[in-house]
Design a protein around this motif. Sequence first.
Motif, PDB file in Angstrom:
ATOM      1  N   ALA A   1       0.877  -1.252   0.141  1.00  0.00           N
ATOM      2  CA  ALA A   1      -0.212   0.036  -0.087  1.00  0.00           C
ATOM      3  C   ALA A   1       0.883   1.309  -0.048  1.00  0.00           C
ATOM      4  O   ALA A   1       0.360   2.261  -0.429  1.00  0.00           O
ATOM      5  CB  ALA A   1      -1.093  -0.024   1.262  1.00  0.00           C
ATOM      6  N   GLN A   2       2.263   1.041   0.409  1.00  0.00           N
ATOM      7  CA  GLN A   2       2.998   2.355   0.427  1.00  0.00           C
ATOM      8  C   GLN A   2       4.492   1.776  -0.033  1.00  0.00           C
ATOM      9  O   GLN A   2       4.794   0.565   0.303  1.00  0.00           O
ATOM     10  CB  GLN A   2       2.804   2.950   1.717  1.00  0.00           C
ATOM     11  N   PRO A   3       5.402   2.855  -0.269  1.00  0.00           N
ATOM     12  CA  PRO A   3       6.820   2.306  -0.659  1.00  0.00           C
ATOM     13  C   PRO A   3       7.302   1.442   0.494  1.00  0.00           C
ATOM     14  O   PRO A   3       7.164   2.076   1.677  1.00  0.00           O
ATOM     15  CB  PRO A   3       7.129   3.598  -0.873  1.00  0.00           C
ATOM     16  N   ALA A   4       8.111   0.639   0.359  1.00  0.00           N
ATOM     17  CA  ALA A   4       8.716  -0.224   1.291  1.00  0.00           C
ATOM     18  C   ALA A   4       9.885   0.471   1.835  1.00  0.00           C
ATOM     19  O   ALA A   4      10.699   1.100   1.156  1.00  0.00           O
ATOM     20  CB  ALA A   4       9.270  -1.605   0.921  1.00  0.00           C
ATOM     21  N   LEU A   5      10.098   0.501   3.198  1.00  0.00           N
ATOM     22  CA  LEU A   5      10.951   1.195   3.820  1.00  0.00           C
ATOM     23  C   LEU A   5      12.092   0.140   3.930  1.00  0.00           C
ATOM     24  O   LEU A   5      13.305   0.471   3.984  1.00  0.00           O
ATOM     25  CB  LEU A   5      10.567   1.623   5.263  1.00  0.00           C
ATOM     26  N   TYR A   6      11.927  -0.897   3.988  1.00  0.00           N
ATOM     27  CA  TYR A   6      12.959  -2.248   4.283  1.00  0.00           C
ATOM     28  C   TYR A   6      12.836  -3.210   3.124  1.00  0.00           C
ATOM     29  O   TYR A   6      12.386  -4.440   3.799  1.00  0.00           O
ATOM     30  CB  TYR A   6      12.952  -2.629   5.782  1.00  0.00           C
ATOM     31  N   PRO A   7      12.887  -3.033   2.130  1.00  0.00           N
ATOM     32  CA  PRO A   7      12.419  -3.813   0.943  1.00  0.00           C
ATOM     33  C   PRO A   7      13.141  -5.386   1.137  1.00  0.00           C
ATOM     34  O   PRO A   7      12.668  -6.205   0.802  1.00  0.00           O
ATOM     35  CB  PRO A   7      12.712  -3.303  -0.275  1.00  0.00           C
ATOM     36  N   ASP A   8      14.495  -5.224   1.566  1.00  0.00           N
ATOM     37  CA  ASP A   8      15.085  -6.519   1.589  1.00  0.00           C
ATOM     38  C   ASP A   8      15.126  -7.156   3.100  1.00  0.00           C
ATOM     39  O   ASP A   8      16.167  -7.822   3.546  1.00  0.00           O
ATOM     40  CB  ASP A   8      16.514  -6.191   0.827  1.00  0.00           C
ATOM     41  N   VAL A   9      14.150  -6.741   3.890  1.00  0.00           N
ATOM     42  CA  VAL A   9      14.345  -7.297   5.385  1.00  0.00           C
ATOM     43  C   VAL A   9      14.690  -8.844   5.486  1.00  0.00           C
ATOM     44  O   VAL A   9      14.955  -9.288   6.436  1.00  0.00           O
ATOM     45  CB  VAL A   9      13.270  -6.635   6.180  1.00  0.00           C
ATOM     46  N   GLN A  10      13.830  -9.597   4.747  1.00  0.00           N
ATOM     47  CA  GLN A  10      13.809 -10.886   4.670  1.00  0.00           C
ATOM     48  C   GLN A  10      14.944 -11.654   3.992  1.00  0.00           C
ATOM     49  O   GLN A  10      15.215 -12.810   4.181  1.00  0.00           O
ATOM     50  CB  GLN A  10      12.656 -11.428   3.983  1.00  0.00           C
ATOM     51  N   THR A  11      15.819 -10.839   3.211  1.00  0.00           N
ATOM     52  CA  THR A  11      16.793 -11.510   2.697  1.00  0.00           C
ATOM     53  C   THR A  11      18.233 -10.964   3.008  1.00  0.00           C
ATOM     54  O   THR A  11      19.135 -11.643   2.720  1.00  0.00           O
ATOM     55  CB  THR A  11      16.838 -11.330   1.071  1.00  0.00           C
ATOM     56  N   ASN A  12      18.248  -9.905   3.463  1.00  0.00           N
ATOM     57  CA  ASN A  12      19.641  -9.183   3.778  1.00  0.00           C
ATOM     58  C   ASN A  12      19.737  -9.025   5.342  1.00  0.00           C
ATOM     59  O   ASN A  12      19.033  -8.203   6.032  1.00  0.00           O
ATOM     60  CB  ASN A  12      19.872  -7.681   3.408  1.00  0.00           C
ATOM     61  N   PRO A  13      20.863  -9.835   5.943  1.00  0.00           N
ATOM     62  CA  PRO A  13      20.862  -9.792   7.405  1.00  0.00           C
ATOM     63  C   PRO A  13      21.180  -8.371   7.999  1.00  0.00           C
ATOM     64  O   PRO A  13      20.458  -8.044   9.153  1.00  0.00           O
ATOM     65  CB  PRO A  13      22.028 -10.747   7.458  1.00  0.00           C
ATOM     66  N   ASP A  14      21.803  -7.527   7.422  1.00  0.00           N
ATOM     67  CA  ASP A  14      22.070  -6.044   7.854  1.00  0.00           C
ATOM     68  C   ASP A  14      20.793  -5.660   8.003  1.00  0.00           C
ATOM     69  O   ASP A  14      20.571  -4.790   8.959  1.00  0.00           O
ATOM     70  CB  ASP A  14      22.998  -5.430   6.651  1.00  0.00           C
ATOM     71  N   THR A  15      19.922  -5.514   6.982  1.00  0.00           N
ATOM     72  CA  THR A  15      18.723  -4.871   7.143  1.00  0.00           C
ATOM     73  C   THR A  15      17.784  -5.615   8.156  1.00  0.00           C
ATOM     74  O   THR A  15      17.278  -4.878   8.804  1.00  0.00           O
ATOM     75  CB  THR A  15      17.764  -4.848   5.569  1.00  0.00           C
ATOM     76  N   PHE A  16      17.695  -6.893   8.080  1.00  0.00           N
ATOM     77  CA  PHE A  16      17.070  -7.231   9.077  1.00  0.00           C
ATOM     78  C   PHE A  16      17.697  -6.962  10.636  1.00  0.00           C
ATOM     79  O   PHE A  16      16.332  -6.611  11.463  1.00  0.00           O
ATOM     80  CB  PHE A  16      17.062  -8.997   9.223  1.00  0.00           C
ATOM     81  N   LEU A  17      18.867  -6.888  10.858  1.00  0.00           N
ATOM     82  CA  LEU A  17      19.338  -6.502  12.071  1.00  0.00           C
ATOM     83  C   LEU A  17      19.034  -5.030  12.477  1.00  0.00           C
ATOM     84  O   LEU A  17      18.803  -4.760  13.627  1.00  0.00           O
ATOM     85  CB  LEU A  17      20.697  -6.832  12.330  1.00  0.00           C
ATOM     86  N   GLN A  18      18.878  -4.400  11.463  1.00  0.00           N
ATOM     87  CA  GLN A  18      18.488  -2.982  11.780  1.00  0.00           C
ATOM     88  C   GLN A  18      17.086  -2.679  12.177  1.00  0.00           C
ATOM     89  O   GLN A  18      16.991  -2.138  12.998  1.00  0.00           O
ATOM     90  CB  GLN A  18      18.711  -2.047  10.227  1.00  0.00           C
ATOM     91  N   VAL A  19      16.334  -3.462  11.415  1.00  0.00           N
ATOM     92  CA  VAL A  19      15.037  -3.558  11.787  1.00  0.00           C
ATOM     93  C   VAL A  19      14.866  -4.119  13.414  1.00  0.00           C
ATOM     94  O   VAL A  19      14.118  -3.724  14.175  1.00  0.00           O
ATOM     95  CB  VAL A  19      13.948  -4.082  11.062  1.00  0.00           C
TER      96      VAL A  19
END
Lengths: 301, 242
Positions: free
Chosen positions: A142-160
């Motif tokens: 419904a809106q632009p993703a803030l963390y599009p690769d949260v499920q594939t990129n450990p760095d993004t995941f750990l940020q979230v």
Amino acid sequence: MDFLNLLARLADLDTTPALPAAAPRRAALGRLGQAGTALLPALLTGLSRPAAATPQNTKTRLDALHLALQLELLENEFYSRALGLVAGFSAVPFSATEKTAIQTIQQHEAQHVALFQRLITDSGSSLDPVVRYDFTGSKNGAQPALYPDVQTNPDTFLQVAQLLEDAGVRAYKGQVEFLQSDDYLLEAAVRTHSTEARHASHIRTMRRQRGATVKSWISASDAAITTPGSVPAKVYEGEDNITQYVTIGTSLVQVPFDSTLPINVGTPPLTPTQVLAKVAEAFDEPLNAQTATALLQLFTY
Amino acid sequence: MSNIKQNAGDEAEFAKPLYTPIKRRSFFMYAGATAGATALLLSGCDDDKDEVVPAGTISLGSGDVGVLNYAYALEQLEAAFYAQVKDTPATDFKTNELAYFTQVAAHEAIHRDFFKAAINRDAPGKIIPSLQASDLNFSSVDFTKRDSVLAAAKTFEDLGVAAYNGAGKYLKTPAYLVIAGQIVSVEARHAAYVRDLISNGSFADDSIIDSMGLDKAMEPVDVIAAAQPFIKVKLDATSVGK
């Protein structure tokens, strides 16, 4: 509500030696349920939640429990997906050490979910409807993703993860005063709270081990992981607070760390500015229910 | 009420102390207002407040100020420990560890000074004496050795977290409860950091978190008993929060 009378009756219940000695936790919780049932009409007058759907600033013990459960459900789902435990989501590619740590954290979140669900149902209330989660922050497109690769990129995941853990720590702090009238609930909340703080510290350590500039506690020297003005940025708003207050009678008086107190542990001595930076690190700040709910809503749809 | 004691830990301990001793105590305190007979029945059992403090012992006091003094004593201990770590760093500290402990030392000194200021402002004349270097005993710690320093730091941080977790219920002033929360989470962050230095991944292991996902909580008298080997002057926590 005749609160004192209610407490007196609970005290009577508490001394009834009718419960089996086995399974102390179950017995204890059963007792809470018993008290809840017997005294429900009186209790609910004080505990009922406002019907309004807008986020409330928590006012009752039950509100605090519901907010805690919402947080824990979201965290549990977040880590469960990362571990590949949820159908349709492949595991985030962690190292073996990282995976073990995420498992430890996920298990705690699942235990917290069970605890708060039980506390809520034992008090005679019902659980909130199940919500759907989207940890990219796109609210299912419904809106632009803030963390599009949260499920594939450990760095993004750990940020979230850091965002959620730091927010959780702050949110519990915002709730304790609403639980102060009940020793059991208060202690459950504060002990959950410090578990979350340990998680937050470790997630930050994991990020540091992956090269991020971040301390194990919230510090002005951390590299920013949020954009000013965004919902996630609210997690760190006010954390640079360098004033703490004490009460005198009914008025709040600021503690002036930079001038009157003998804090100075640097060699050479720290400047007043440096001392104040340490003061901000030395205290985590509370977050109110509205802000915590806004963050939860970013990841739900 | 001789059964008012707890050393929180496992699951059973969590349910038990919360539901029986503490609950009962606080409920009867309230109940006294409306259920006089019940309160009367129990009043004979509650002799905590009348306890005489032996000479040479520092009483932490009662009520909220007792809790604040209790926290002040623990923060003084932690601050003194980390000041020593900073002044005589272990010869085998790894990269950045001294820098980190220097920051932790600052946090603890700030906590210590905060409580000093809070007690002096809110309860003038009720603060416990400052613990001087000569009042402390770190002889069991080999400050030249990283392992010894980390083990002691872990002890102090875990103890601090358990102390705050167990003391929250004794605070009557909401502002103090919030402040205690603001400090305990920083202590928990320290604890996790130190534990990870000792063994990466042990930040919240089963030795400290129970099967409900709850961190440890300890009663003031138990915490002081654990801290007492490091403090020469005897501290009495029996009336903290009461």
